[in-house]
Write an enzyme that holds these catalytic residues in place. Sequence first.
Site, PDB file in Angstrom:
ATOM      1  N   LYS A 111       0.881  -1.295  -0.045  1.00  0.00           N
ATOM      2  CA  LYS A 111       0.080   0.047   0.183  1.00  0.00           C
ATOM      3  C   LYS A 111       0.826   1.120  -0.086  1.00  0.00           C
ATOM      4  CE  LYS A 111      -4.307  -1.790   1.716  1.00  0.00           C
ATOM      5  NZ  LYS A 111      -5.292  -2.107   2.725  1.00  0.00           N
ATOM      6  N   LYS A 198      -5.095 -10.858  -4.975  1.00  0.00           N
ATOM      7  CA  LYS A 198      -6.101 -11.154  -4.077  1.00  0.00           C
ATOM      8  C   LYS A 198      -7.465 -10.424  -4.504  1.00  0.00           C
ATOM      9  CE  LYS A 198      -6.563  -9.717   0.134  1.00  0.00           C
ATOM     10  NZ  LYS A 198      -7.957  -9.427   0.591  1.00  0.00           N
ATOM     11  N   LYS A 201     -12.431  -6.126  -1.197  1.00  0.00           N
ATOM     12  CA  LYS A 201     -13.416  -5.379  -1.226  1.00  0.00           C
ATOM     13  C   LYS A 201     -13.245  -4.176  -1.336  1.00  0.00           C
ATOM     14  CE  LYS A 201     -13.886  -6.253   3.753  1.00  0.00           C
ATOM     15  NZ  LYS A 201     -12.815  -5.573   4.218  1.00  0.00           N
TER      16      LYS A 201
END
Length: 334
Positions: A111, A198, A201
């Site tokens: 990130k 992956k 959401k």
Amino acid sequence: METIFSGIQPSGIPTIGNYIGAMKQFVDLQNQYDCYFCIVDEHAITVPQDPIKLRQQIRGLAALYLAVGLDPKKATIFIQSEVSAHAEAAWIIQCNTTIGELERMTQFKDKSQKNGRTGVSAGLLTYPPLMVGDIILYNANLVPVGDDQKQHLELTRDFVERFNKRYGQKNQELLVMPEVKIAEQGGRVMSLQDPTSKMSKSDTNAKGFISMLDEPNVIRKKIKSAVTDSTGIIEYDPENKPGISNLLSIFSAVTGRPVAELVSAYEGKGYGDFKSDLAEAVVDLLEPIQIRYNELLASDELDEILDEGADKARLVANKTLQRMKNAIGLGRKS
Ligand code: ATP
Ligand code: MG
């Protein structure tokens, strides 16, 4: 009875990946363990969230926990920020964890690489200690999570060992050492658009995931446009055919049919037939969950369950927190 803790972030609407990797396990485990299932809202704010949406997602996730079959008589269901011991424990844990350990976490690396180190919150670096706190406060022996959480569980185990060694008394267990529990099938569900990463959401491309609240036609469309390959042969080979292998794992997890059985059932058939059957299986799974979800959202029952859950969680968490404070010498009183 052994104890289980796990949590999901209200950082979006849960995906079929969250269901297969986490929630489905929770439902099975609630009969055999003393379970704590948390809506980890403090984790969600490590990245920017819209306050109104966050509140909706918190309540929505709680409703989904119940809609998939979690029973508040068997499991304690609560919201992390309503139990202040989590934030307090996280501070103590951060002070007993090195920056080096946290910088090695792949989630932080991913990130912060995307947004640059100066563009991410300090919380993104220090959130693994918050997660360590979540687990140890309930004396959890077992933590059912997806494959992506393995590294955080290793950090937790390292922390428990170090803390117990540094501050524990002989023959007295200060903190309980937890074990990770990954689903046998579907511990890592991949994105429908990029089957090498992956399913998440918080993915900005909604075509990459099936949300648990997607309508049947949206589910059908997303599965139809899932990335596969040009061979047209249905076989399980994650390395060379990640797209179709991912769909096979999802199919297997959703129906309980082993991958090998699916492969032979679809021998000689095309991706089109396979995808439309998979879509129907996912729709069949999600439709009753969605009906129950909508009933729960409109009820008072949900808030009562969450109030009770927070009361129960606080009792256990505060005890562990006090044990930690005593061990390291914080405050005046035991
Ligand atoms: P975010 O993108 O906000 O991190 P997420 O989809 O990764 O969302 P989390 O709330 O971080 O969801 O994780 C909740 C649980 O779901 C964890 O146990 C995690 O390991 C599991 N999980 C998340 N994604 C997957 C996946 N693709 N396959 C299997 N399990 C998953
Ligand atoms: Mg995640």
